[in-house]
Design a protein around this motif. Structure first.
Motif, PDB file in Angstrom:
ATOM      1  N   SER A 171       0.948  -1.010  -0.090  1.00  0.00           N
ATOM      2  CA  SER A 171       0.032  -0.024   0.037  1.00  0.00           C
ATOM      3  C   SER A 171       0.917   1.407   0.094  1.00  0.00           C
ATOM      4  CB  SER A 171      -0.912  -0.031   1.376  1.00  0.00           C
ATOM      5  OG  SER A 171      -1.797  -1.121   1.226  1.00  0.00           O
ATOM      6  N   LEU A 172       1.852   1.249  -0.908  1.00  0.00           N
ATOM      7  CA  LEU A 172       2.797   2.333  -0.790  1.00  0.00           C
ATOM      8  C   LEU A 172       2.172   3.524  -1.281  1.00  0.00           C
ATOM      9  CD1 LEU A 172       5.748   0.528  -2.523  1.00  0.00           C
ATOM     10  CD2 LEU A 172       5.728   1.880  -0.297  1.00  0.00           C
ATOM     11  N   LYS A 173       2.603   4.731  -0.484  1.00  0.00           N
ATOM     12  CA  LYS A 173       2.096   6.213  -0.930  1.00  0.00           C
ATOM     13  C   LYS A 173       3.271   6.987  -1.657  1.00  0.00           C
ATOM     14  CE  LYS A 173      -0.717   5.771   3.157  1.00  0.00           C
ATOM     15  NZ  LYS A 173      -1.012   6.192   4.433  1.00  0.00           N
ATOM     16  N   PRO A 174       2.993   8.286  -2.244  1.00  0.00           N
ATOM     17  CA  PRO A 174       3.984   9.005  -2.491  1.00  0.00           C
ATOM     18  C   PRO A 174       4.918   9.490  -1.667  1.00  0.00           C
ATOM     19  CG  PRO A 174       1.704   9.460  -3.724  1.00  0.00           C
ATOM     20  CD  PRO A 174       1.834   8.371  -2.396  1.00  0.00           C
ATOM     21  N   GLU A 175       4.299   9.533  -0.410  1.00  0.00           N
ATOM     22  CA  GLU A 175       5.201  10.130   0.650  1.00  0.00           C
ATOM     23  C   GLU A 175       6.011   9.049   1.138  1.00  0.00           C
ATOM     24  OE1 GLU A 175       1.774  10.294   0.358  1.00  0.00           O
ATOM     25  OE2 GLU A 175       0.805   9.967   2.400  1.00  0.00           O
ATOM     26  N   ASP A 176       6.026   7.889   0.688  1.00  0.00           N
ATOM     27  CA  ASP A 176       7.049   6.722   1.143  1.00  0.00           C
ATOM     28  C   ASP A 176       8.374   6.904   0.022  1.00  0.00           C
ATOM     29  OD1 ASP A 176       4.400   4.367   1.570  1.00  0.00           O
ATOM     30  OD2 ASP A 176       5.528   5.427   2.836  1.00  0.00           O
ATOM     31  N   THR A 177       8.290   7.916  -0.674  1.00  0.00           N
ATOM     32  CA  THR A 177       9.334   7.975  -1.720  1.00  0.00           C
ATOM     33  C   THR A 177      10.474   8.567  -0.826  1.00  0.00           C
ATOM     34  OG1 THR A 177       8.093   8.529  -3.437  1.00  0.00           O
ATOM     35  CG2 THR A 177      10.301   9.436  -3.720  1.00  0.00           C
ATOM     36  N   ALA A 178      11.617   7.694  -0.954  1.00  0.00           N
ATOM     37  CA  ALA A 178      12.862   8.044  -0.217  1.00  0.00           C
ATOM     38  C   ALA A 178      14.034   7.153  -0.909  1.00  0.00           C
ATOM     39  CB  ALA A 178      12.738   7.969   1.085  1.00  0.00           C
ATOM     40  N   VAL A 179      15.167   7.344  -0.235  1.00  0.00           N
ATOM     41  CA  VAL A 179      16.112   6.379  -0.173  1.00  0.00           C
ATOM     42  C   VAL A 179      16.115   5.626   1.154  1.00  0.00           C
ATOM     43  CG1 VAL A 179      18.858   5.917  -0.403  1.00  0.00           C
ATOM     44  CG2 VAL A 179      17.890   7.852  -1.599  1.00  0.00           C
ATOM     45  N   TYR A 180      16.111   4.464   0.979  1.00  0.00           N
ATOM     46  CA  TYR A 180      16.121   3.521   2.188  1.00  0.00           C
ATOM     47  C   TYR A 180      17.222   2.677   2.427  1.00  0.00           C
ATOM     48  CZ  TYR A 180      10.896   3.953   2.112  1.00  0.00           C
ATOM     49  OH  TYR A 180       9.725   4.425   2.385  1.00  0.00           O
ATOM     50  N   TYR A 181      17.714   3.034   3.962  1.00  0.00           N
ATOM     51  CA  TYR A 181      18.957   2.307   4.335  1.00  0.00           C
ATOM     52  C   TYR A 181      18.795   1.299   5.273  1.00  0.00           C
ATOM     53  CZ  TYR A 181      20.633   6.767   2.420  1.00  0.00           C
ATOM     54  OH  TYR A 181      21.071   7.866   1.630  1.00  0.00           O
ATOM     55  N   CYS A 182      19.380   0.357   5.436  1.00  0.00           N
ATOM     56  CA  CYS A 182      19.543  -0.825   6.242  1.00  0.00           C
ATOM     57  C   CYS A 182      20.573  -0.468   7.225  1.00  0.00           C
ATOM     58  CB  CYS A 182      19.454  -2.223   6.067  1.00  0.00           C
ATOM     59  SG  CYS A 182      20.900  -2.725   5.139  1.00  0.00           S
ATOM     60  N   ALA A 183      20.533  -0.766   8.544  1.00  0.00           N
ATOM     61  CA  ALA A 183      21.532  -0.683   9.295  1.00  0.00           C
ATOM     62  C   ALA A 183      21.806  -1.699  10.393  1.00  0.00           C
ATOM     63  CB  ALA A 183      21.330   0.715  10.136  1.00  0.00           C
ATOM     64  N   ALA A 184      23.078  -1.852  11.132  1.00  0.00           N
ATOM     65  CA  ALA A 184      23.137  -2.883  11.895  1.00  0.00           C
ATOM     66  C   ALA A 184      23.764  -2.207  13.312  1.00  0.00           C
ATOM     67  CB  ALA A 184      23.928  -3.899  11.513  1.00  0.00           C
ATOM     68  N   ASP A 185      23.185  -2.864  14.207  1.00  0.00           N
ATOM     69  CA  ASP A 185      23.557  -2.443  15.813  1.00  0.00           C
ATOM     70  C   ASP A 185      23.925  -3.672  16.487  1.00  0.00           C
ATOM     71  OD1 ASP A 185      22.624  -0.391  18.561  1.00  0.00           O
ATOM     72  OD2 ASP A 185      24.633  -1.096  17.643  1.00  0.00           O
ATOM     73  N   ILE A 186      25.104  -3.917  17.036  1.00  0.00           N
ATOM     74  CA  ILE A 186      25.245  -5.264  17.986  1.00  0.00           C
ATOM     75  C   ILE A 186      24.750  -4.739  19.318  1.00  0.00           C
ATOM     76  CG2 ILE A 186      27.575  -4.387  18.674  1.00  0.00           C
ATOM     77  CD1 ILE A 186      28.092  -7.416  18.346  1.00  0.00           C
ATOM     78  N   THR A 187      23.546  -4.806  19.625  1.00  0.00           N
ATOM     79  CA  THR A 187      22.915  -4.653  20.666  1.00  0.00           C
ATOM     80  C   THR A 187      21.691  -5.646  20.798  1.00  0.00           C
ATOM     81  OG1 THR A 187      21.659  -3.264  21.935  1.00  0.00           O
ATOM     82  CG2 THR A 187      21.097  -3.074  19.793  1.00  0.00           C
ATOM     83  N   ARG A 188      21.409  -6.008  22.018  1.00  0.00           N
ATOM     84  CA  ARG A 188      20.139  -6.684  22.398  1.00  0.00           C
ATOM     85  C   ARG A 188      18.809  -6.325  22.299  1.00  0.00           C
ATOM     86  NH1 ARG A 188      21.443  -9.384  27.955  1.00  0.00           N
ATOM     87  NH2 ARG A 188      19.452 -10.338  27.791  1.00  0.00           N
ATOM     88  N   VAL A 189      18.876  -4.719  22.399  1.00  0.00           N
ATOM     89  CA  VAL A 189      17.494  -4.025  22.567  1.00  0.00           C
ATOM     90  C   VAL A 189      17.344  -3.342  21.320  1.00  0.00           C
ATOM     91  CG1 VAL A 189      16.819  -2.231  23.651  1.00  0.00           C
ATOM     92  CG2 VAL A 189      18.236  -3.736  25.072  1.00  0.00           C
ATOM     93  N   VAL A 190      16.111  -3.618  20.780  1.00  0.00           N
ATOM     94  CA  VAL A 190      15.655  -2.901  19.471  1.00  0.00           C
ATOM     95  C   VAL A 190      15.453  -1.476  19.844  1.00  0.00           C
ATOM     96  CG1 VAL A 190      13.869  -2.847  17.860  1.00  0.00           C
ATOM     97  CG2 VAL A 190      14.598  -4.964  18.754  1.00  0.00           C
ATOM     98  N   HIS A 191      16.071  -0.555  18.832  1.00  0.00           N
ATOM     99  CA  HIS A 191      15.788   0.594  19.064  1.00  0.00           C
ATOM    100  C   HIS A 191      15.724   1.639  17.695  1.00  0.00           C
ATOM    101  CE1 HIS A 191      19.969   1.797  17.968  1.00  0.00           C
ATOM    102  NE2 HIS A 191      20.377   0.682  18.322  1.00  0.00           N
ATOM    103  N   ARG A 192      15.541   2.846  17.960  1.00  0.00           N
ATOM    104  CA  ARG A 192      15.364   3.573  16.762  1.00  0.00           C
ATOM    105  C   ARG A 192      16.339   4.887  16.593  1.00  0.00           C
ATOM    106  NH1 ARG A 192       8.896   5.031  16.749  1.00  0.00           N
ATOM    107  NH2 ARG A 192       7.888   3.211  16.977  1.00  0.00           N
ATOM    108  N   THR A 193      17.423   4.828  17.452  1.00  0.00           N
ATOM    109  CA  THR A 193      18.214   5.803  17.683  1.00  0.00           C
ATOM    110  C   THR A 193      19.435   5.548  16.599  1.00  0.00           C
ATOM    111  OG1 THR A 193      18.212   5.839  19.974  1.00  0.00           O
ATOM    112  CG2 THR A 193      20.008   6.802  19.106  1.00  0.00           C
ATOM    113  N   ILE A 194      19.194   6.493  15.542  1.00  0.00           N
ATOM    114  CA  ILE A 194      20.101   6.431  14.190  1.00  0.00           C
ATOM    115  C   ILE A 194      21.668   6.436  14.574  1.00  0.00           C
ATOM    116  CG2 ILE A 194      20.817   7.855  12.250  1.00  0.00           C
ATOM    117  CD1 ILE A 194      17.758   8.874  11.943  1.00  0.00           C
ATOM    118  N   GLY A 195      21.939   7.417  15.352  1.00  0.00           N
ATOM    119  CA  GLY A 195      23.367   7.554  16.011  1.00  0.00           C
ATOM    120  C   GLY A 195      24.167   6.321  16.594  1.00  0.00           C
TER     121      GLY A 195
END
Length: 124
Positions: free
Chosen positions: A85-109
């Motif tokens: 159900s993609l929308k025009p506002e989903d337009t972007a460059v999508y990146y995957c990222a990895a963090d060696i942590t047990r806790v799922v988080h949203r912190t980009i840095g």
């Protein structure tokens, strides 16, 4: 050290679907929390979804909840983002990222490793 390569982006009409893949090289993929982020032109990079090391815990941005699904296959060292159900506002460059942590988080840095990104364009 982890190298990440995204694929699966492209041009799709509104309402359509795409599945992004992120292949990881290096050891111990299952030791990493994985996240998907996106960056639209002129905007800051933002969180999309994240998945725990085992895949048992998922987190989504409100803007994609119910439309996107994150998953992983540790045997294939790959994380996926199914986008429906993609929308025009989903337009972007999508990146995957990895963090060696047990806790799922949203912190980009805090994410240590990043892919080069894949372009998703949704036309209206």
């Amino acid at each position: 050290q982890v190298q990440l390569v995204e694929s699966g982006g492209g041009l799709v009409q509104a309402g359509g679907s795409l599945r992004l893949s992120c292949a990881a090289s290096g050891r111990s993929f299952s030791s990493y929390c994985m996240g998907w982020f996106r960056q639209a032109p002129g905007k800051e990079r933002e969180f999309v979804a994240a998945i725990s090391r085992s895949g048992g815990y998922l987190d989504y941005a409100d803007s994609v909840k119910g439309r996107f699904t994150i998953s992983r296959d540790n045997a294939k060292n790959t994380v996926y983002l199914q986008m429906n159900s993609l929308k025009p506002e989903d337009t972007a460059v999508y990146y995957c990222a990895a963090d060696i942590t047990r806790v799922v988080h949203r912190t980009i840095g805090q994410y240590e490793y990043w892919g080069q990104g894949t372009q998703v364009t949704v036309s209206s």
